[in-house]
Design an enzyme around this catalytic site. Sequence first.
Site, PDB file in Angstrom:
ATOM      1  N   ASP A 123       0.851  -1.179   0.000  1.00 22.04           N
ATOM      2  CA  ASP A 123       0.000   0.000   0.000  1.00 22.04           C
ATOM      3  C   ASP A 123       0.898   1.243   0.000  1.00 22.04           C
ATOM      4  O   ASP A 123       1.791   1.347  -0.841  1.00 22.04           O
ATOM      5  CB  ASP A 123      -0.952  -0.066   1.208  1.00 22.04           C
ATOM      6  CG  ASP A 123      -1.978   1.038   1.242  1.00 22.04           C
ATOM      7  OD1 ASP A 123      -2.976   0.953   0.499  1.00 22.04           O
ATOM      8  OD2 ASP A 123      -1.785   2.008   1.996  1.00 22.04           O
ATOM      9  N   TYR A 230      -1.984  11.598   2.236  1.00 23.97           N
ATOM     10  CA  TYR A 230      -2.820  11.854   1.064  1.00 23.97           C
ATOM     11  C   TYR A 230      -2.816  13.335   0.693  1.00 23.97           C
ATOM     12  O   TYR A 230      -2.757  13.684  -0.497  1.00 23.97           O
ATOM     13  CB  TYR A 230      -4.261  11.407   1.341  1.00 23.97           C
ATOM     14  CG  TYR A 230      -4.451   9.919   1.386  1.00 23.97           C
ATOM     15  CD1 TYR A 230      -4.748   9.194   0.237  1.00 23.97           C
ATOM     16  CD2 TYR A 230      -4.334   9.220   2.583  1.00 23.97           C
ATOM     17  CE1 TYR A 230      -4.939   7.831   0.267  1.00 23.97           C
ATOM     18  CE2 TYR A 230      -4.519   7.845   2.630  1.00 23.97           C
ATOM     19  CZ  TYR A 230      -4.812   7.153   1.466  1.00 23.97           C
ATOM     20  OH  TYR A 230      -4.980   5.787   1.503  1.00 23.97           O
ATOM     21  N   HIS A 285      -6.896  -6.474  -1.466  1.00 27.96           N
ATOM     22  CA  HIS A 285      -5.765  -5.565  -1.246  1.00 27.96           C
ATOM     23  C   HIS A 285      -4.884  -6.023  -0.088  1.00 27.96           C
ATOM     24  O   HIS A 285      -3.689  -5.741  -0.064  1.00 27.96           O
ATOM     25  CB  HIS A 285      -6.334  -4.167  -0.946  1.00 27.96           C
ATOM     26  CG  HIS A 285      -5.316  -3.119  -0.677  1.00 27.96           C
ATOM     27  ND1 HIS A 285      -4.615  -2.477  -1.680  1.00 27.96           N
ATOM     28  CD2 HIS A 285      -4.866  -2.578   0.486  1.00 27.96           C
ATOM     29  CE1 HIS A 285      -3.795  -1.585  -1.155  1.00 27.96           C
ATOM     30  NE2 HIS A 285      -3.918  -1.631   0.156  1.00 27.96           N
TER      31      HIS A 285
END
Length: 306
Positions: A123, A230, A285
């Site tokens: 990730d 982010y 994921h």
Amino acid sequence: MGASDQSRTVDERGESAAAVEVDARSTRRIVNGNRLHVVEAGGKANPLVVLLHGFPEFWYGWRNQIGALVEAGCRVLVPDQRGYNRSEKPAAVSAYRRRELSQDVVDLIESDGRDEAYVVGHDWGGLVAWDLALRFPDTVERLAVVNAPHPSAYRRQLLANPEQLRRSWYAVLFQLPWLPERACRYDDYRLLERSLRDQAAPGTFTDDELARYRRAWDRDGALTGMLNWYRAVARYPTTTPTDRVDAPTLVVWGEDDAALVPSLAVDSADYCTDSRLELLSRTSHWVPHEEPTQLTELLLEHLFDG
């Protein structure tokens, strides 16, 4: 840079060494001007493997791989990356620029008396691993990335693939001030819990494991630090000297990833001079949790038999 202090068994606030199944220590290291919490295991003379976690995890996300890597003769460092769990959480969004995150890993490797290491990332940890291999290629002996796209492959898919754009909606939401923190904290971190439990195979994350994650999310400043990863992407677009990875690279991809289209795996491998691609069907994921044994076997083959 390179300082290490206050070593202890990994047993603070429920972070039990038994979860790792090897003799592991919890340490603090000053890297790139920030204090990182790092779990270390294995002999100091052994080949060094650095494991980088993603969002919304912490070092504990690699618990299933640490013991096997140590038993195979590795030395393993697993940091809580900046902004997470027990590591320092700089306030400024600019502190989470990709080059700062990569420099953390460079300095972490140097703090162990090494010039290079095997680097594995999942990730967001995979995005840091890609950046590290592009920006500091001499630091990465071999690279392994799990469900994290090469930055150029991701940009290309965002521009050309509406499905990937649709799946990336949450990254836009995270750009807002304070609201994402409130949403993530609501109802005892229900949103973050669902990002783990609802997207993975049933039973992948136990109640005890989720309790550990909640403790990490509940630390002062943790939610903002995690979300600032982010925010920094949007505010400080990254550039690297090249988009070609020369280190031998393993790309492992759970094909049922709800956030990333499978074609990203193929595109990412294409940016590597020497790559191996492993697509895992019926896997989400959360590969390190759903397929821990298979992933560990792939890592050992790549690191030592490749």
